[in-house]
Design a protein around this motif. Structure first.
Motif, PDB file in Angstrom:
ATOM      1  N   GLY A 116       0.762  -1.240   0.000  1.00  0.00           N
ATOM      2  CA  GLY A 116       0.000   0.000   0.000  1.00  0.00           C
ATOM      3  C   GLY A 116       0.791   1.287   0.000  1.00  0.00           C
ATOM      4  O   GLY A 116       0.206   2.373   0.046  1.00  0.00           O
ATOM      5  N   PHE A 117       2.098   1.220  -0.064  1.00  0.00           N
ATOM      6  CA  PHE A 117       2.909   2.430  -0.154  1.00  0.00           C
ATOM      7  C   PHE A 117       2.957   2.832  -1.625  1.00  0.00           C
ATOM      8  O   PHE A 117       3.390   2.068  -2.475  1.00  0.00           O
ATOM      9  N   SER A 118       2.488   4.042  -1.926  1.00  0.00           N
ATOM     10  CA  SER A 118       2.232   4.410  -3.319  1.00  0.00           C
ATOM     11  C   SER A 118       3.370   5.101  -4.052  1.00  0.00           C
ATOM     12  O   SER A 118       3.301   5.257  -5.264  1.00  0.00           O
ATOM     13  N   ASN A 119       4.416   5.521  -3.359  1.00  0.00           N
ATOM     14  CA  ASN A 119       5.505   6.271  -3.999  1.00  0.00           C
ATOM     15  C   ASN A 119       6.868   5.669  -3.683  1.00  0.00           C
ATOM     16  O   ASN A 119       7.759   6.350  -3.184  1.00  0.00           O
ATOM     17  N   CYS A 120       7.030   4.390  -3.977  1.00  0.00           N
ATOM     18  CA  CYS A 120       8.281   3.686  -3.713  1.00  0.00           C
ATOM     19  C   CYS A 120       9.146   3.671  -4.970  1.00  0.00           C
ATOM     20  O   CYS A 120       8.721   3.186  -6.017  1.00  0.00           O
ATOM     21  N   PHE A 121      10.361   4.179  -4.842  1.00  0.00           N
ATOM     22  CA  PHE A 121      11.296   4.250  -5.956  1.00  0.00           C
ATOM     23  C   PHE A 121      12.552   3.457  -5.653  1.00  0.00           C
ATOM     24  O   PHE A 121      12.988   3.382  -4.507  1.00  0.00           O
ATOM     25  N   ASN A 122      13.128   2.889  -6.691  1.00  0.00           N
ATOM     26  CA  ASN A 122      14.386   2.166  -6.611  1.00  0.00           C
ATOM     27  C   ASN A 122      15.502   3.088  -7.087  1.00  0.00           C
ATOM     28  O   ASN A 122      15.395   3.698  -8.157  1.00  0.00           O
ATOM     29  N   VAL A 123      16.583   3.183  -6.319  1.00  0.00           N
ATOM     30  CA  VAL A 123      17.749   3.956  -6.739  1.00  0.00           C
ATOM     31  C   VAL A 123      18.637   3.031  -7.570  1.00  0.00           C
ATOM     32  O   VAL A 123      19.324   2.155  -7.034  1.00  0.00           O
ATOM     33  N   ILE A 124      18.563   3.226  -8.902  1.00  0.00           N
ATOM     34  CA  ILE A 124      19.368   2.381  -9.790  1.00  0.00           C
ATOM     35  C   ILE A 124      20.841   2.728  -9.602  1.00  0.00           C
ATOM     36  O   ILE A 124      21.200   3.869  -9.346  1.00  0.00           O
ATOM     37  N   GLY A 125      21.692   1.740  -9.688  1.00  0.00           N
ATOM     38  CA  GLY A 125      23.110   1.953  -9.435  1.00  0.00           C
ATOM     39  C   GLY A 125      23.450   1.868  -7.962  1.00  0.00           C
ATOM     40  O   GLY A 125      24.586   1.608  -7.600  1.00  0.00           O
ATOM     41  N   GLY A 126      22.469   2.105  -7.101  1.00  0.00           N
ATOM     42  CA  GLY A 126      22.667   1.978  -5.660  1.00  0.00           C
ATOM     43  C   GLY A 126      23.813   2.804  -5.114  1.00  0.00           C
ATOM     44  O   GLY A 126      24.118   3.882  -5.602  1.00  0.00           O
ATOM     45  N   PHE A 127      24.455   2.282  -4.093  1.00  0.00           N
ATOM     46  CA  PHE A 127      25.543   2.989  -3.432  1.00  0.00           C
ATOM     47  C   PHE A 127      26.866   2.805  -4.166  1.00  0.00           C
ATOM     48  O   PHE A 127      27.658   3.729  -4.277  1.00  0.00           O
ATOM     49  N   GLU A 128      27.100   1.589  -4.708  1.00  0.00           N
ATOM     50  CA  GLU A 128      28.387   1.292  -5.344  1.00  0.00           C
ATOM     51  C   GLU A 128      28.319   0.972  -6.826  1.00  0.00           C
ATOM     52  O   GLU A 128      29.343   0.937  -7.487  1.00  0.00           O
ATOM     53  N   GLY A 129      27.143   0.673  -7.339  1.00  0.00           N
ATOM     54  CA  GLY A 129      27.013   0.357  -8.757  1.00  0.00           C
ATOM     55  C   GLY A 129      27.276  -1.100  -9.083  1.00  0.00           C
ATOM     56  O   GLY A 129      27.697  -1.896  -8.236  1.00  0.00           O
ATOM     57  N   ASP A 130      27.004  -1.432 -10.339  1.00  0.00           N
ATOM     58  CA  ASP A 130      27.226  -2.791 -10.833  1.00  0.00           C
ATOM     59  C   ASP A 130      28.709  -3.059 -11.034  1.00  0.00           C
ATOM     60  O   ASP A 130      29.520  -2.130 -11.106  1.00  0.00           O
ATOM     61  N   ASP A 132      31.910  -3.738 -13.148  1.00  0.00           N
ATOM     62  CA  ASP A 132      32.309  -3.366 -14.499  1.00  0.00           C
ATOM     63  C   ASP A 132      32.980  -4.557 -15.179  1.00  0.00           C
ATOM     64  O   ASP A 132      33.005  -5.667 -14.624  1.00  0.00           O
ATOM     65  N   GLY A 133      33.527  -4.360 -16.342  1.00  0.00           N
ATOM     66  CA  GLY A 133      34.145  -5.433 -17.105  1.00  0.00           C
ATOM     67  C   GLY A 133      35.344  -6.073 -16.440  1.00  0.00           C
ATOM     68  O   GLY A 133      35.718  -7.191 -16.767  1.00  0.00           O
ATOM     69  N   THR A 134      35.932  -5.378 -15.465  1.00  0.00           N
ATOM     70  CA  THR A 134      37.082  -5.932 -14.756  1.00  0.00           C
ATOM     71  C   THR A 134      36.708  -6.492 -13.387  1.00  0.00           C
ATOM     72  O   THR A 134      37.583  -6.841 -12.606  1.00  0.00           O
ATOM     73  N   GLY A 135      35.384  -6.536 -13.095  1.00  0.00           N
ATOM     74  CA  GLY A 135      34.930  -7.108 -11.834  1.00  0.00           C
ATOM     75  C   GLY A 135      34.982  -6.165 -10.648  1.00  0.00           C
ATOM     76  O   GLY A 135      35.015  -6.616  -9.511  1.00  0.00           O
ATOM     77  N   HIS A 136      35.002  -4.860 -10.910  1.00  0.00           N
ATOM     78  CA  HIS A 136      35.041  -3.874  -9.830  1.00  0.00           C
ATOM     79  C   HIS A 136      33.775  -3.025  -9.820  1.00  0.00           C
ATOM     80  O   HIS A 136      33.190  -2.748 -10.854  1.00  0.00           O
ATOM     81  N   ARG A 137      33.420  -2.567  -8.652  1.00  0.00           N
ATOM     82  CA  ARG A 137      32.281  -1.662  -8.480  1.00  0.00           C
ATOM     83  C   ARG A 137      32.787  -0.232  -8.320  1.00  0.00           C
ATOM     84  O   ARG A 137      33.968  -0.004  -8.145  1.00  0.00           O
ATOM     85  N   GLY A 138      31.839   0.710  -8.350  1.00  0.00           N
ATOM     86  CA  GLY A 138      32.195   2.095  -8.072  1.00  0.00           C
ATOM     87  C   GLY A 138      32.737   2.847  -9.262  1.00  0.00           C
ATOM     88  O   GLY A 138      33.370   3.886  -9.102  1.00  0.00           O
ATOM     89  N   ARG A 139      32.489   2.351 -10.459  1.00  0.00           N
ATOM     90  CA  ARG A 139      32.984   3.050 -11.642  1.00  0.00           C
ATOM     91  C   ARG A 139      31.861   3.557 -12.529  1.00  0.00           C
ATOM     92  O   ARG A 139      32.066   4.422 -13.356  1.00  0.00           O
ATOM     93  N   GLY A 140      30.646   3.003 -12.346  1.00  0.00           N
ATOM     94  CA  GLY A 140      29.480   3.481 -13.091  1.00  0.00           C
ATOM     95  C   GLY A 140      28.723   4.480 -12.239  1.00  0.00           C
ATOM     96  O   GLY A 140      29.173   4.872 -11.158  1.00  0.00           O
ATOM     97  N   SER A 141      27.570   4.901 -12.715  1.00  0.00           N
ATOM     98  CA  SER A 141      26.769   5.861 -11.970  1.00  0.00           C
ATOM     99  C   SER A 141      26.195   5.221 -10.707  1.00  0.00           C
ATOM    100  O   SER A 141      25.532   4.189 -10.770  1.00  0.00           O
ATOM    101  N   CYS A 142      26.487   5.816  -9.566  1.00  0.00           N
ATOM    102  CA  CYS A 142      26.000   5.345  -8.276  1.00  0.00           C
ATOM    103  C   CYS A 142      26.170   6.484  -7.275  1.00  0.00           C
ATOM    104  O   CYS A 142      26.690   7.546  -7.614  1.00  0.00           O
ATOM    105  N   TRP A 143      25.735   6.278  -6.048  1.00  0.00           N
ATOM    106  CA  TRP A 143      25.819   7.326  -5.023  1.00  0.00           C
ATOM    107  C   TRP A 143      27.255   7.827  -4.877  1.00  0.00           C
ATOM    108  O   TRP A 143      27.514   9.032  -4.883  1.00  0.00           O
ATOM    109  N   LYS A 144      28.210   6.905  -4.784  1.00  0.00           N
ATOM    110  CA  LYS A 144      29.602   7.289  -4.552  1.00  0.00           C
ATOM    111  C   LYS A 144      30.192   8.035  -5.751  1.00  0.00           C
ATOM    112  O   LYS A 144      30.821   9.075  -5.577  1.00  0.00           O
TER     113      LYS A 144
END
Length: 153
Positions: A116-130, A132-144
């Motif tokens: 019943g919560f009507s305005n729930c949004f997902n933050v894509i990329g999150g805090f660290e992101g997906d 990358d091609g070398t197996g590391h996070r924090g290089r794409g768009s994210c909070w950090k």
């Protein structure tokens, strides 16, 4: 602020199951503009302690933290919904859910929308992101990487 999937003024689509996806920068802008908007970080206590957490103090807010999975056994948190309900005053408030990269937070947004919560949004990329091609996070768009305020214990 315009989310990626649906304007914030629309109801969640049945197919999607929540109000939409926003970038970390879009969530941060809305958190500063809307006195009632809330950010719920669904990562584990270990992630928050060792990786860092958003710092909402300059927006005059506190971060709500509720594990989606219990640490360390990764079992679903049976108290998740009750904890979010206790932290969010009204089911029509704008609630942004964040995790490491956007998977758990999407599930959390869907779960709270179903309750019943009507305005729930997902933050894509999150805090660290997906990863990358070398197996590391924090290089794409994210909070950090978007240069948003954060702290590490």
């Amino acid at each position: 602020m315009q989310p990626k999937s649906a304007p914030m003024s629309e109801n969640p689509s049945a197919a999607q199951g929540y109000a939409g996806d926003v970038t970390a920068s879009e969530a941060w802008r809305k958190l500063r503009e809307d006195k009632d908007a809330v950010l719920v970080d669904v990562r584990t206590v270990a992630e928050l302690a060792f990786v860092g957490r958003p710092d909402l103090s300059s927006a005059g807010k506190r971060l709500v933290t509720v594990e989606w999975y219990n640490y360390p056994d990764r079992t679903p948190n049976a108290k998740f919904a009750d904890s979010v309900k206790a932290a969010v005053a009204r089911p029509d408030q704008t609630v942004f859910f964040m995790c490491r990269s956007g998977g758990r937070s999407r599930s959390a947004a869907k779960a709270m929308t179903a309750l019943g919560f009507s305005n729930c949004f997902n933050v894509i990329g999150g805090f660290e992101g997906d990863l990358d091609g070398t197996g590391h996070r924090g290089r794409g768009s994210c909070w950090k990487t978007d240069g948003l305020p954060w702290v590490q214990e």
